[in-house]
Scaffold this motif. Structure first.
Motif, PDB file in Angstrom:
ATOM      1  N   THR A 288     -45.380  45.423  61.506  1.00 42.75           N
ATOM      2  CA  THR A 288     -44.416  45.530  62.862  1.00 42.75           C
ATOM      3  C   THR A 288     -42.829  45.520  62.491  1.00 42.75           C
ATOM      4  OG1 THR A 288     -44.228  43.034  62.933  1.00 42.75           O
ATOM      5  CG2 THR A 288     -46.291  44.110  63.837  1.00 42.75           C
ATOM      6  N   GLU A 289     -42.231  45.818  63.435  1.00 40.52           N
ATOM      7  CA  GLU A 289     -40.594  46.017  63.076  1.00 40.52           C
ATOM      8  C   GLU A 289     -40.087  44.683  62.796  1.00 40.52           C
ATOM      9  OE1 GLU A 289     -36.774  47.565  65.400  1.00 40.52           O
ATOM     10  OE2 GLU A 289     -38.802  48.061  66.429  1.00 40.52           O
TER      11      GLU A 289
ATOM     12  N   GLN B 122     -38.251  43.719  59.285  1.00 42.42           N
ATOM     13  CA  GLN B 122     -37.057  42.983  59.047  1.00 42.42           C
ATOM     14  C   GLN B 122     -36.924  42.013  58.210  1.00 42.42           C
ATOM     15  OE1 GLN B 122     -36.295  42.529  63.427  1.00 42.42           O
ATOM     16  NE2 GLN B 122     -35.064  44.401  63.472  1.00 42.42           N
ATOM     17  N   CYS B 123     -37.831  41.072  58.457  1.00 44.50           N
ATOM     18  CA  CYS B 123     -38.025  39.860  57.788  1.00 44.50           C
ATOM     19  C   CYS B 123     -38.110  40.066  56.246  1.00 44.50           C
ATOM     20  CB  CYS B 123     -39.211  38.822  58.158  1.00 44.50           C
ATOM     21  SG  CYS B 123     -38.488  38.020  59.643  1.00 44.50           S
TER      22      CYS B 123
ATOM     23  N   ARG C  21     -47.770  36.371  56.788  1.00 42.29           N
ATOM     24  CA  ARG C  21     -48.669  37.227  57.481  1.00 42.29           C
ATOM     25  C   ARG C  21     -48.482  38.771  56.930  1.00 42.29           C
ATOM     26  NH1 ARG C  21     -51.365  37.849  62.314  1.00 42.29           N
ATOM     27  NH2 ARG C  21     -52.651  40.005  62.030  1.00 42.29           N
ATOM     28  N   ALA C  22     -47.233  39.273  56.751  1.00 44.07           N
ATOM     29  CA  ALA C  22     -46.674  40.693  56.196  1.00 44.07           C
ATOM     30  C   ALA C  22     -47.176  40.756  54.898  1.00 44.07           C
ATOM     31  CB  ALA C  22     -45.166  40.727  56.342  1.00 44.07           C
TER      32      ALA C  22
END
Lengths: 118, 118
Positions: free
Chosen positions: A20-21, A25-26, A57-58
Motif C-alpha cells: 500500500t502507499e 512511504q514508511c 506487516r509490510a
C-alpha cells in the motif's frame, strides 16, 4: 542489523510496488532515509507502535512474495555468477585485461552488478 | 503468435506462483504442453469458453503484476547486456578466445543466458 536492512531493501526493490502507499512511504522513510520509528510517527501524527505495525506487516508481505516467487534469490544467484565472470576477466594478465574489448566487457559487467545495488 | 507465447511464458515464469492453482494448470497445459483450449476443456470437464476465460484472466493478472513490478522488463535489459558481453568475448581473436580463462567466462555467461530461457 546491516543484513536486515539490506534484505528489506532488496525485497522492497523487487516487490515494493505491491505494498500500500502508506507501507511504501514508511519503508522508504525508515530504510532509505534512515528515519527512526518515532520520527516517522511524528511525521504522520500516529503512535510509534502504529509505525512499527505498518513496517512489520509490510516486511511480512514482502517476505511472502519472495517465498512464492523467489525472484530475489534467483537474482542473487545470477549476480554471484556475474561477479565470478568479472573476477575471471579481472584476473587475466594485465597485457590482456587492458585490451579495449576486455575493458568494455568489464564495464558492461560492472553496470549489471550496479543496476540492483541497494 | 510466437511473441505472445514467449511473453506469456516469461510472465508465467516470473509471476506464475501468484496465480490460482487452476490458472497455473491451464497456463502450463496450454503454453508448456501445447494443449488446445478444447483439449484442456475436455480434461477438466468444462466448456472451451470457461478455459478461454481462465487463461484470459490469468494473462491479465500476470500483465498487471508486470505493469507494477517491471521485473521481466529489467530482466530482459540485463539479458541484453549479458548477450552483448558474450558477443564481445566471442568476437575476440581465436588465439585469445581459446584461453581457458576466457572459455570459462563464456561458459558462465552462457549459463546465465540459459537460466531463464522459455
Amino acid at each position: 542489523m546491516l543484513d536486515k536492512v539490506l534484505k528489506a531493501g532488496l525485497l522492497f526493490d523487487f516487490y515494493g510496488a505491491l505494498l500500500t502507499e502508506k507501507q511504501q512511504q514508511c519503508m522508504e522513510m525508515h530504510y532509505s532515509h534512515d528515519l527512526s520509528l518515532s520520527e516517522i510517527a511524528d511525521e504522520f501524527g500516529v503512535s510509534r507502535q502504529a509505525v512499527y505495525d505498518i513496517l512489520k506487516r509490510a516486511e511480512q508481505t514482502l517476505s511472502e512474495y519472495e517465498a512464492k516467487l523467489k525472484l530475489v534469490e534467483r537474482h542473487q544467484r545470477e549476480q554471484h555468477t556475474i561477479k565470478q565472470v568479472y573476477d575471471s576477466v579481472d584476473a587475466l594478465p594485465a597485457s590482456l585485461k587492458t585490451m579495449p574489448e576486455l575493458q568494455s566487457v568489464m564495464k558492461q559487467l560492472a553496470s549489471i552488478m550496479k543496476a540492483r545495488e541497494v
